[in-house]
Design a protein around this motif. Structure first.
Motif, PDB file in Angstrom:
ATOM      1  N   VAL B  87       0.838  -1.192   0.000  1.00 28.57           N
ATOM      2  CA  VAL B  87       0.000   0.000   0.000  1.00 28.57           C
ATOM      3  C   VAL B  87       0.877   1.249   0.000  1.00 28.57           C
ATOM      4  O   VAL B  87       0.658   2.192  -0.748  1.00 28.57           O
ATOM      5  CB  VAL B  87      -0.936   0.004   1.231  1.00 28.57           C
ATOM      6  N   SER B  94      -2.869   2.793  -4.386  1.00 27.62           N
ATOM      7  CA  SER B  94      -3.567   2.552  -3.125  1.00 27.62           C
ATOM      8  C   SER B  94      -4.606   3.629  -2.870  1.00 27.62           C
ATOM      9  O   SER B  94      -5.709   3.334  -2.411  1.00 27.62           O
ATOM     10  CB  SER B  94      -2.561   2.530  -1.987  1.00 27.62           C
ATOM     11  N   ILE B  98      -8.372   2.703  -2.309  1.00 26.51           N
ATOM     12  CA  ILE B  98      -9.021   2.951  -1.018  1.00 26.51           C
ATOM     13  C   ILE B  98     -10.169   3.939  -1.182  1.00 26.51           C
ATOM     14  O   ILE B  98     -11.248   3.758  -0.617  1.00 26.51           O
ATOM     15  CB  ILE B  98      -7.980   3.442   0.013  1.00 26.51           C
ATOM     16  N   LEU B 400      -6.449  -3.820   1.712  1.00 27.56           N
ATOM     17  CA  LEU B 400      -7.043  -2.688   0.975  1.00 27.56           C
ATOM     18  C   LEU B 400      -8.496  -2.487   1.385  1.00 27.56           C
ATOM     19  O   LEU B 400      -8.933  -1.367   1.688  1.00 27.56           O
ATOM     20  CB  LEU B 400      -6.991  -2.963  -0.527  1.00 27.56           C
ATOM     21  N   LEU B 403      -8.781  -0.969   4.867  1.00 24.84           N
ATOM     22  CA  LEU B 403      -8.519   0.483   4.862  1.00 24.84           C
ATOM     23  C   LEU B 403      -9.686   1.222   4.220  1.00 24.84           C
ATOM     24  O   LEU B 403     -10.129   2.259   4.704  1.00 24.84           O
ATOM     25  CB  LEU B 403      -7.217   0.779   4.105  1.00 24.84           C
ATOM     26  N   GLY B 404     -10.199   0.629   3.118  1.00 25.08           N
ATOM     27  CA  GLY B 404     -11.349   1.235   2.445  1.00 25.08           C
ATOM     28  C   GLY B 404     -12.547   1.304   3.363  1.00 25.08           C
ATOM     29  O   GLY B 404     -13.270   2.302   3.390  1.00 25.08           O
TER      30      GLY B 404
END
Lengths: 118, 875
Positions: B87, B94, B98, B400, B403-404
């Motif tokens: 990331v 990224s 995200i 990912l 974090l998203g």
């Protein structure tokens, strides 16, 4: 490796656990002592590879059959000793009767008539 | 179980264990060396021998650690850490990933929180699924199919029905609470004693009233937790206290639990005995009752519907208006109303957006996979199995998605504030929160998204044969099959974007139509409030009071005009009566319902209503045996098509000799009495000086101001208290607020769907661009060959442009089909508006084609401008 003398026997899969448990029945011992004891008692026929001994010890520990503790060795150095737990004692009995049955069965198959021939 | 705890314990002292293991092996080496020395070897030789016997210490340690049983978790942690490194190493990729996921996950999570609060979470009643509302179906008489029932029907239904364990009945009963402090109007309901046993709720304090108290009309009330806290400071001796309600002493017998609410509004503070007068209990036309019933165990909704319809025909067989059926609606459906459709449409849209986001990411990852081919090949060559590689890729996707999801939740919280306006008034808990259900939902969605966008790339990349990847160019890793796969992804996301665009366009059209609705009044700078007239039971005193308070209000500086009406326009759907025109046979009344309102003389001019013909009320319209009415255009068109209704006469329910004949003196242009989005109905207006034959009280006041309406509220209060110091004012709001509130559901859903559509379009175009430019990069070599063989740059441009166009057209076709299906399910959101599909579809298609053309043109141009020599060398 310490040579591959023809007189030595490769350990069968799963037998190392049994040997360790049996050795510890006599009293707590550290890894090297266990290996030495197995080797001597088997009249040098059984060779315990260090590479498999320690993973086996830690595996038995994870299963709760043996328990580690730190103590000074006879030479005054800190060593990791193992002792048999009650659970391990039970396991030993079970493994042992299985092994007895197995070796009896092997003997019966290999020596069908008499044993003098050997 | 025990072993889990042991493992957890181990985990906490991981570092210790590493050190111990090292020490243990070290000790072994020393022992072994010593033993060998004793066996006759030299010191150094012995140590060497011991080391040889042990083999690779790192490997032994590794194998031993494996016995601890944490390998999988460790691998996961390592993969996650590696994922985080990826990331950071590709910030641009990224950030896009995200942000895309944040939009997708945040959107669906916010919608879900509203969906959960309104449609899933259990209602606060025992076995709420078994509760239904029973309404009279007056659709055959121009009324609603969910018309109020009558106490007479309720009595008969209780006696004769076979499908309900019991039915309870309630009607509005506004109450003025005086005593200590300012007089206050509280929302009250007159309910039958069995309401609480039907819905299965006990009061928190005290008791509810008994059948005996209900029959005798005892002065007892049950109050809400909110009123208890607000008005009585949570006094512990509240039960048994006498409080002045409508100038009479009522005993508080119980307090409901905090947060208790029941139809029709969460703002009800007081429940009093219904105590229907015996005469009205037999009156089959007195439609005031709202009835809730509990289905008997084992009875289905359908059985209840059939059984009750048959019973209703039987009960109303002798009704002079003809028999009618009933409508049985599950309580939840009743409470959620139109919001249900809005939420379902929004949830689907959010899901579509999330899917587009996933498809886009899958494509991005596939394209990136080619770049990472070498890394994968190295790992595979070093012995990583395929499962291990897939696990690693999926863990990266999970990182990912995680974090998203976190970023998405940050977006969801403000969105939830907006969505709170979607919670219907009939339901409690207007606050939407990030509770564990919503968080669990977001987690599941994030994991599902990670699988959705990560599985295909993981599968593909892990299949790579090491020798291919290790070869320098990494060329030819993606064959025709991968193109096929990526292309179908593009088609899918384009289709979804088109569907969203089209649906958004339809909603927008309907919404615009709503905004442009002619309300029939001017809503700006119009203050409204209510002055309950329960204390003015005498007709003449009431008329005098209303005229006096209007006079005082008009005298306030900044006030242009003031008027009174029995129900504030745009807010009340009920208040209608059967009527009979002159020369009609008596039973015609059964087929004719009109809204009726009682107004003051200055009312029409105050609200800015427009006259079609005739006149509004004048000072000469005083109490009389031949009173005047003003009707609306719907009424005129329905009853007097093509001619003027002026001078015609009509009559209300009281069809006997005592009922007045009213003369039509004016026709007013349609006023949206029932609400902005509600279709108009015939309406009849009477002036309050002549309204002695109705119980409609002109308690709603409208004030036209020259200044900002909020600024005169305290002056208005003083003006009214100067006439009667015990007169409460309630529900003070501007007409602008009322309109906004009514348009809030369509505003919210249109804005949200519109936002989803725009984001979808954006993501889809990024997707098209991404795939085409990836194809260009991948086929640089081929382009070189083709150009070397004589292809012009125009050929190349066309070849790539055509591919983009084909994909877009395929997506467009699928999307339009999808939109046609989706549009059907949102008919009820269009508020009766029939949109023009063609312009919407055309505009949506044009927008998409333009964006897609741009997205494919850029990479295609790049391909066509390549220098063949450079292209050929691009190994």
């Amino acid at each position: 490796m310490r040579g591959n003398a023809p007189s030595r026997i490769e350990l069968l899969q799963g037998t190392l656990d049994l040997l360790i448990l049996r050795t510890l029945l006599a009293g707590p011992a550290h890894g090297h002592a266990i290996a030495t004891h197995i080797q001597r008692t088997s009249e040098d026929l059984l060779q315990v590879e260090t590479g498999s001994l320690y993973p086996a010890l830690h595996r038995l520990e994870a299963k709760g059959w043996i328990a580690p503790f730190w103590e000074l060795s006879e030479k005054g150095k800190r060593a990791r000793f193992y002792r048999l737990t009650p659970l391990g004692r039970k396991q030993l009995a079970a493994e042992r009767s299985k092994w007895d049955a197995f070796s009896r069965a092997m003997a019966l198959v290999l020596n069908p008539i008499d044993q003098e021939g050997l | 179980m025990k072993s889990i705890f042991r493992k957890l314990y181990w985990l906490t002292r991981r570092a210790d264990k590493e050190a111990e293991l090292h020490e243990e092996l070290q000790f072994h080496l020393e022992e072994e060396a010593q033993q060998r020395q004793e066996g006759g070897l030299a010191k150094d030789e012995a140590r060497w021998a011991a080391h040889r016997e042990l083999g690779n210490p790192a490997l032994v340690e590794e194998n031993t650690r494996a016995a601890w049983g944490w390998t999988r978790v460790e691998q996961l942690a390592r993969d996650a850490a590696y994922g985080m490194r990826q990331v950071r190493r590709n910030p641009a990729f990224s950030a896009i990933a995200i942000a895309t996921l944040a939009l997708g996950i945040g959107g669906i999570t916010a919608i879900f929180s509203a969906f959960d609060a309104i449609l899933i979470r259990p209602l606060p009643y025992a076995d709420a699924d078994r509760l239904v509302m029973v309404w009279d179906d007056m659709s055959k008489s121009e009324g609603d199919s969910t018309f109020f029932s009558t106490p007479a029907e309720w009595t008969e239904w209780r006696r004769l029905n076979t499908v309900f364990t019991d039915l309870a009945c309630s009607q509005p009963g506004d109450a003025i609470l005086s005593g200590d402090g300012e007089p206050e109007e509280v929302r009250a309901r007159k309910v039958t004693w069995n309401l609480w046993s039907v819905i299965g709720v006990q009061p928190a304090l005290g008791r509810v009233f008994t059948e005996d108290e209900d029959d005798k009309g005892a002065r007892v009330v049950v109050i809400s937790h909110g009123l208890w806290q607000r008005r009585f400071g949570g006094a512990s001796d509240i039960v048994g206290r006498k409080i002045p309600v409508n100038d009479e002493a009522y005993e508080v017998v119980g307090v409901m639990p905090r947060g208790f609410y029941f139809m029709p509004s969460r703002d009800i503070d007081m429940w009093m005995p219904a105590s229907f007068p015996p005469g009205l209990r037999r009156n089959i036309t007195w439609h005031v009752a709202q009835i809730v019933a509990r289905l008997k165990p084992g009875v289905t909704l359908e059985q209840a519907r059939q059984s009750m319809a048959a019973l209703s025909f039987q009960v109303t067989a002798r009704d002079f208006r003809g028999p009618h059926s009933v409508t049985v609606i599950p309580l939840r459906e009743e409470m959620a109303g139109k919001t249900q459709t809005a939420l379902i449409v929004l949830l689907w849209s959010a899901a579509a957006l999330l899917l587009i986001a996933c498809v886009n990411l899958a494509n991005l990852l596939l394209s990136r996979g080619a770049v990472r081919g070498r890394e994968v090949a190295v790992r595979a060559a070093l012995g990583a199995g395929r499962g291990r590689l897939i696990a690693q890729f999926l863990t990266e996707s999970l990182v990912l998605a995680g974090l998203g999801a976190v970023a998405g939740l940050a977006l969801a919280v403000p969105a939830m504030r907006l969505l709170e306006q979607l919670v219907p008034e009939a339901m409690g808990a207007a606050r939407l929160t990030l509770d564990w259900r919503v968080l669990a939902f977001a987690t599941v969605i994030a994991v599902a998204a990670a699988l959705a966008f990560g599985l295909a790339p993981a599968w593909r990349e892990s299949r790579l044969a090491p020798q291919d990847g290790l070869r320098d160019g990494g060329r030819g890793t993606a064959g025709a099959r991968s193109h096929w796969f990526q292309h179908s992804l593009i088609v899918i996301e384009t289709a979804l974007a088109v569907a969203l665009l089209t649906c958004g366009g339809l909603l927008l059209q309907a919404f615009q139509h709503l905004w442009n609705t002619d309300l029939g009044i001017r809503s700006e700078r119009l203050l409204t409030f209510e002055t309950p007239l329960l204390r003015y039971k005498d007709f003449d005193r009431r008329v005098a009071f209303v005229n006096a308070e209007l006079e005082k209000v008009r005298a306030i500086p900044g006030v242009t005009n003031a008027g009174a009406i029995s129900r504030i326009p745009l807010t009340v759907t009920d208040g209608s009566r059967f009527y009979l025109l002159a020369q009609q046979p008596r039973d015609s009344a059964s087929k004719q319902i009109a809204l009726t309102r009682v107004v003051s003389r200055g009312y029409f001019t105050t609200v800015g209503a427009r006259l079609r013909e005739g006149r509004f009320f004048e000072p000469s319209d005083q109490k009389s045996e031949s009173p005047a009415v003003v009707v609306n255009e719907s009424f005129a068109n329905r009853n007097y098509p093509g001619r003027s209704p002026l001078g015609e006469r009509l009559k209300f329910e009281r069809l006997n000799e005592k009922g007045y004949w009213y003369t039509i003196v004016g026709v007013v242009k349609e006023i949206r009495e029932r609400g902005v989005a509600e279709e108009s109905r015939p309406a009849i207006y009477r002036v309050h000086e002549q309204a002695d034959q109705t119980n409609d009280l002109p308690s709603g006041i409208v004030v036209r101001t020259a200044v900002e309406p909020g600024s005169i509220i305290s002056a208005v209060r003083q003006a009214i208290w100067s006439v009667d110091k015990n007169q409460p004012l309630a529900r003070i709001r501007t007409m602008g607020d009322i309109v906004d509130r009514q348009l809030s559901t369509p505003t919210q859903s249109t804005a949200l769907l519109g936002a989803f559509a725009v984001m979808a379009l954006l993501l889809a175009s990024i997707g098209i661009y991404g795939v085409l430019s990836y194809a260009v990069t991948q086929r640089t070599n081929e382009i070189g060959v083709r150009m070397a063989l004589g292809a012009t740059s125009r050929d190349i441009l066309l070849s790539f442009g055509r591919r983009g166009l084909m994909l877009t057209l395929a997506g467009l076709a699928m999307g339009l089909a999808l939109a046609a299906i989706a549009a059907r399910s949102m008919t009820s959101l269009l508020y009766g508006f029939r949109p023009d599909y063609l312009p919407t579809v055309t505009v949506a298609s044009l927008i998409l084609l333009t964006v897609a053309a741009l997205a494919s043109l850029l990479p295609a141009r790049r391909a066509s401008r390549m220098d063949p020599v450079i292209a050929l060398r691009s190994e």
